[in-house]
Scaffold this motif. Structure first.
Motif, PDB file in Angstrom:
ATOM      1  N   GLN A   1       1.456  -7.229 -17.856  1.00  0.00           N
ATOM      2  CA  GLN A   1       1.766  -8.019 -16.671  1.00  0.00           C
ATOM      3  C   GLN A   1       2.902  -7.305 -16.025  1.00  0.00           C
ATOM      4  OE1 GLN A   1      -0.477 -10.353 -16.823  1.00  0.00           O
ATOM      5  NE2 GLN A   1       0.691 -12.207 -17.112  1.00  0.00           N
ATOM      6  N   HIS A   2       2.494  -6.213 -15.607  1.00  0.00           N
ATOM      7  CA  HIS A   2       3.491  -5.097 -14.813  1.00  0.00           C
ATOM      8  C   HIS A   2       3.069  -5.301 -13.229  1.00  0.00           C
ATOM      9  CE1 HIS A   2       5.928  -2.894 -18.106  1.00  0.00           C
ATOM     10  NE2 HIS A   2       5.965  -4.080 -17.980  1.00  0.00           N
ATOM     11  N   THR A   3       1.930  -5.976 -13.025  1.00  0.00           N
ATOM     12  CA  THR A   3       1.949  -6.232 -11.597  1.00  0.00           C
ATOM     13  C   THR A   3       1.697  -7.610 -11.342  1.00  0.00           C
ATOM     14  OG1 THR A   3      -0.850  -6.098 -11.875  1.00  0.00           O
ATOM     15  CG2 THR A   3       0.173  -3.847 -11.408  1.00  0.00           C
ATOM     16  N   LEU A   4       2.002  -8.135 -10.226  1.00  0.00           N
ATOM     17  CA  LEU A   4       2.241  -9.503  -9.985  1.00  0.00           C
ATOM     18  C   LEU A   4       1.174 -10.116  -9.076  1.00  0.00           C
ATOM     19  CD1 LEU A   4       4.284 -11.801  -9.734  1.00  0.00           C
ATOM     20  CD2 LEU A   4       5.070 -11.236  -7.581  1.00  0.00           C
ATOM     21  N   TRP A   5       0.690 -11.201  -9.310  1.00  0.00           N
ATOM     22  CA  TRP A   5      -0.233 -12.281  -8.699  1.00  0.00           C
ATOM     23  C   TRP A   5       0.279 -12.843  -7.688  1.00  0.00           C
ATOM     24  CZ3 TRP A   5       1.393 -12.089 -13.352  1.00  0.00           C
ATOM     25  CH2 TRP A   5       2.010 -13.347 -13.979  1.00  0.00           C
ATOM     26  N   ALA A   6      -0.423 -13.391  -6.537  1.00  0.00           N
ATOM     27  CA  ALA A   6       0.217 -14.231  -5.448  1.00  0.00           C
ATOM     28  C   ALA A   6      -0.864 -15.028  -4.694  1.00  0.00           C
ATOM     29  CB  ALA A   6       0.910 -13.154  -4.384  1.00  0.00           C
ATOM     30  N   SER A   7      -0.444 -15.879  -4.154  1.00  0.00           N
ATOM     31  CA  SER A   7      -1.119 -16.401  -2.808  1.00  0.00           C
ATOM     32  C   SER A   7      -0.415 -16.343  -1.559  1.00  0.00           C
ATOM     33  CB  SER A   7      -1.224 -18.037  -3.080  1.00  0.00           C
ATOM     34  OG  SER A   7       0.338 -18.600  -3.030  1.00  0.00           O
ATOM     35  N   TRP A   8      -1.192 -16.135  -0.358  1.00  0.00           N
ATOM     36  CA  TRP A   8      -0.384 -15.900   0.859  1.00  0.00           C
ATOM     37  C   TRP A   8      -0.600 -16.733   1.975  1.00  0.00           C
ATOM     38  CZ3 TRP A   8       1.549 -10.827   1.404  1.00  0.00           C
ATOM     39  CH2 TRP A   8       1.447  -9.963   0.263  1.00  0.00           C
TER      40      TRP A   8
ATOM     41  N   VAL B   1       1.199  -3.820  -7.514  1.00  0.00           N
ATOM     42  CA  VAL B   1      -0.121  -3.469  -7.181  1.00  0.00           C
ATOM     43  C   VAL B   1      -0.203  -2.228  -6.407  1.00  0.00           C
ATOM     44  CG1 VAL B   1      -2.232  -4.210  -5.874  1.00  0.00           C
ATOM     45  CG2 VAL B   1      -0.970  -5.864  -7.272  1.00  0.00           C
ATOM     46  N   GLY B   2       0.712  -1.807  -5.782  1.00  0.00           N
ATOM     47  CA  GLY B   2       0.867  -0.490  -4.765  1.00  0.00           C
ATOM     48  C   GLY B   2       0.650   0.778  -5.705  1.00  0.00           C
ATOM     49  N   ALA B   3       0.912   0.875  -6.909  1.00  0.00           N
ATOM     50  CA  ALA B   3       0.613   1.867  -7.962  1.00  0.00           C
ATOM     51  C   ALA B   3      -0.729   2.155  -7.813  1.00  0.00           C
ATOM     52  CB  ALA B   3       1.241   1.609  -9.231  1.00  0.00           C
ATOM     53  N   HIS B   4      -1.781   1.092  -7.742  1.00  0.00           N
ATOM     54  CA  HIS B   4      -3.142   1.343  -7.980  1.00  0.00           C
ATOM     55  C   HIS B   4      -3.475   1.997  -6.691  1.00  0.00           C
ATOM     56  CE1 HIS B   4      -3.163  -1.038 -11.511  1.00  0.00           C
ATOM     57  NE2 HIS B   4      -3.276  -2.428 -11.097  1.00  0.00           N
ATOM     58  N   LEU B   5      -3.048   1.210  -5.628  1.00  0.00           N
ATOM     59  CA  LEU B   5      -3.504   1.824  -4.275  1.00  0.00           C
ATOM     60  C   LEU B   5      -2.975   3.377  -3.910  1.00  0.00           C
ATOM     61  CD1 LEU B   5      -4.484  -1.233  -4.295  1.00  0.00           C
ATOM     62  CD2 LEU B   5      -3.735  -1.139  -1.748  1.00  0.00           C
ATOM     63  N   GLU B   6      -1.842   3.635  -4.321  1.00  0.00           N
ATOM     64  CA  GLU B   6      -1.366   4.837  -4.073  1.00  0.00           C
ATOM     65  C   GLU B   6      -2.543   5.844  -4.889  1.00  0.00           C
ATOM     66  OE1 GLU B   6       2.591   6.180  -4.258  1.00  0.00           O
ATOM     67  OE2 GLU B   6       3.365   4.111  -3.648  1.00  0.00           O
TER      68      GLU B   6
ATOM     69  N   ASP C   1     -12.557  -8.733  -9.428  1.00  0.00           N
ATOM     70  CA  ASP C   1     -13.117  -9.336  -8.487  1.00  0.00           C
ATOM     71  C   ASP C   1     -12.349  -9.607  -7.154  1.00  0.00           C
ATOM     72  OD1 ASP C   1     -11.885 -10.793  -9.944  1.00  0.00           O
ATOM     73  OD2 ASP C   1     -12.898 -12.679  -9.261  1.00  0.00           O
ATOM     74  N   HIS C   2     -11.136  -9.059  -7.206  1.00  0.00           N
ATOM     75  CA  HIS C   2     -10.360  -9.154  -5.997  1.00  0.00           C
ATOM     76  C   HIS C   2      -9.692  -7.714  -5.519  1.00  0.00           C
ATOM     77  CE1 HIS C   2      -9.655 -13.578  -6.272  1.00  0.00           C
ATOM     78  NE2 HIS C   2     -10.159 -13.194  -7.413  1.00  0.00           N
ATOM     79  N   LEU C   3      -9.570  -6.799  -6.351  1.00  0.00           N
ATOM     80  CA  LEU C   3      -9.450  -5.650  -5.906  1.00  0.00           C
ATOM     81  C   LEU C   3     -10.388  -4.496  -6.445  1.00  0.00           C
ATOM     82  CD1 LEU C   3      -7.036  -3.510  -5.004  1.00  0.00           C
ATOM     83  CD2 LEU C   3      -5.929  -3.447  -7.274  1.00  0.00           C
ATOM     84  N   ASP C   4     -10.915  -3.949  -5.420  1.00  0.00           N
ATOM     85  CA  ASP C   4     -12.303  -3.252  -5.782  1.00  0.00           C
ATOM     86  C   ASP C   4     -12.011  -1.878  -5.314  1.00  0.00           C
ATOM     87  OD1 ASP C   4     -15.125  -2.878  -6.147  1.00  0.00           O
ATOM     88  OD2 ASP C   4     -15.153  -2.574  -4.038  1.00  0.00           O
TER      89      ASP C   4
ATOM     90  N   GLU D   1     -10.073   6.319 -13.040  1.00  0.00           N
ATOM     91  CA  GLU D   1      -9.472   5.590 -11.614  1.00  0.00           C
ATOM     92  C   GLU D   1      -9.569   4.322 -11.559  1.00  0.00           C
ATOM     93  OE1 GLU D   1      -8.719   8.402  -8.048  1.00  0.00           O
ATOM     94  OE2 GLU D   1     -10.812   8.591  -8.532  1.00  0.00           O
ATOM     95  N   PRO D   2     -10.761   3.716 -11.892  1.00  0.00           N
ATOM     96  CA  PRO D   2     -10.891   2.497 -11.866  1.00  0.00           C
ATOM     97  C   PRO D   2      -9.823   1.598 -12.447  1.00  0.00           C
ATOM     98  CG  PRO D   2     -13.083   3.227 -12.154  1.00  0.00           C
ATOM     99  CD  PRO D   2     -12.012   4.501 -12.366  1.00  0.00           C
ATOM    100  N   PHE D   3      -9.357   1.852 -13.546  1.00  0.00           N
ATOM    101  CA  PHE D   3      -8.112   1.415 -14.162  1.00  0.00           C
ATOM    102  C   PHE D   3      -6.909   0.940 -13.343  1.00  0.00           C
ATOM    103  CE2 PHE D   3     -11.280   2.225 -17.584  1.00  0.00           C
ATOM    104  CZ  PHE D   3     -11.601   0.911 -18.208  1.00  0.00           C
ATOM    105  N   GLY D   4      -6.871   2.113 -12.448  1.00  0.00           N
ATOM    106  CA  GLY D   4      -5.522   2.059 -11.545  1.00  0.00           C
ATOM    107  C   GLY D   4      -4.431   2.978 -12.158  1.00  0.00           C
TER     108      GLY D   4
END
Length: 404
Positions: free
Chosen positions: A233-240, A186-191, A163-166, A20-23
């Motif tokens: 690289q199938h998940t995006l990175w962003a500032s907000w 990133v929603g794939a990990h969270l689901e 270090d950003h998604l725990d 699971e930790p790998f998402g």
């Protein structure tokens, strides 16, 4: 096993078996959104400016620097980090100005903005790693237990690095009613970790979601993604950029310097406060993290070119992720802020402050910092102007904590 199972690619089978930790990998409609994104090309998400995402230079040379005993001592505090002791009591009353920030360590920040609570990159775990027994370990305790923090309107994730998604933190938050604003994919990990799809706001760059009167816009950053050894690289990175009726704030996530900060500022700023990554930099990965001098340049770009608002340095002090001395990011940031005449806040972990009020500026890290040799903190590469037309970097050698 059926005949159809036999023809499933071996790599797909391996991914379905990973822990699971790998998402999880994006699929279905989520994957189609990724493939249709204007920021996705040649099978990967593209940076707004070319970036080397793997360490440059000699691996052996880096290993010698990173694991040498004296260097390891420099990269950790020499005593107990003074975590703020009364965080929950201080948060009990609403901010008088309508905006209050509480740095919880690393990139985790609770922002109370115009009556709403936004939690950026919450990491309450002991290690930023897929394994509980190895990986960078927390250098100070979390200021408050997550269960006592109270209701949060939105959890904002900048990207899917550990270090950003725990995982433990997300699992704890999945049991609440909060909404999650995340970059595309990133929603794939969270689901997989128990977050209901209807509580996800999954955004490409320059897309906006509104939650309880707060606007959250995913803005570009210069970084990369991935939670495994192989990174597609199938998940995006962003500032907000986050705005309420009265205030605007910005969280950089992880990023290298790039000229797009000026565009973000012109579109969404100026900001009452910025939370800027100024730690875990190295000459081995100059394109994907910022030095304090570059972080100051980014802040000024976001504010239209001159001092404005308050800069909160993030991404330092909590995990040992780079060869620089533990307190160097704070010392360097304090120096460049003074040079630029830019207001900057230096709270202890868990210490709330209002950007419109009295700022915490005392160098609390000095009594617990290991002695630092007097290096030239600005290297020739750091001093160079990497982007034509960008704001100049102040050129002055920095003092070290032991010499002040």
């Amino acid at each position: 096993m059926t005949g159809a199972d036999y023809f499933v690619p071996f790599r797909t089978k391996l991914r379905s078996m990973r822990s699971e930790p790998f998402g999880a990998d994006p699929s279905g409609a989520r994957l189609q959104r990724i493939l249709n994104s204007p920021n996705f090309a040649d099978g990967v998400f593209q940076n707004p400016l070319g970036a080397r995402t793997r360490p440059s230079g000699s691996t052996l040379e880096f290993a010698k620097v990173y694991f040498q005993k004296e260097q390891r001592i420099r990269r950790a505090p020499a005593g107990t980090v003074p975590v703020h002791a009364t965080t929950l009591a201080d948060l009990a009353a609403p901010p008088a100005s309508g905006l209050r920030l509480t740095w919880m360590g690393h990139s985790s920040v609770l922002a109370e903005i115009d009556g709403r609570r936004v939690l950026f990159d919450p990491v309450w775990g002991d290690r930023c790693s897929p394994f509980p027994f190895v990986g960078p370990k927390r250098l100070h305790p979390v200021p408050v237990p997550l269960t006592t923090l109270g209701d949060v309107d939105v959890v904002v994730i900048s990207h899917d690095h550990y270090d950003h998604l725990d995982l433990p933190t997300i699992r704890a938050l999945a049991g609440t009613g909060t909404v999650f604003a995340v970059p595309l994919g990133v929603g794939a990990h969270l689901e997989r970790w128990g977050v209901a799809p209807d509580r996800l706001r999954e955004l490409d760059w320059n897309e906006t979601a509104k939650v309880n009167g707060i606007s959250l816009t995913a803005t570009p950053a210069r970084h990369f993604c991935g939670r495994g050894l192989r990174n597609n690289q199938h998940t995006l990175w962003a500032s907000w950029s986050v705005s309420g009726p009265e205030h605007r704030i910005y969280h950089s996530g992880d990023t290298g310097y790039f000229p797009g900060f000026r565009d973000i500022g012109a579109e969404h700023g100026p900001f009452d406060a910025t939370m800027i990554q100024i730690g875990a930099y190295s000459e081995y990965w100059p394109d994907i993290h910022m030095t304090p001098a570059e972080g100051m340049r980014a802040h000024l770009d976001l504010q239209g070119g001159g001092p404005h608002g308050v800069l909160l340095p993030i991404h330092w002090g909590t995990f040992n992720l780079a060869p620089h001395a533990w307190a160097e990011p704070a010392e360097w940031t304090k120096d460049v802020a003074e040079e630029a005449e830019q207001a900057a806040a230096f709270p202890r972990p868990g210490e709330p402050f209002e950007p419109a009020g009295v700022l915490p500026v005392a160098p609390w890290w000095r009594p617990v910092s290991a002695p630092m040799a007097p290096p030239r903190w600005r290297t020739a590469e750091a001093e160079a102007d990497p982007v034509p037309g960008s704001a100049p970097v102040v050129r002055r050698d920095l003092d070290v904590a032991g010499e002040r």
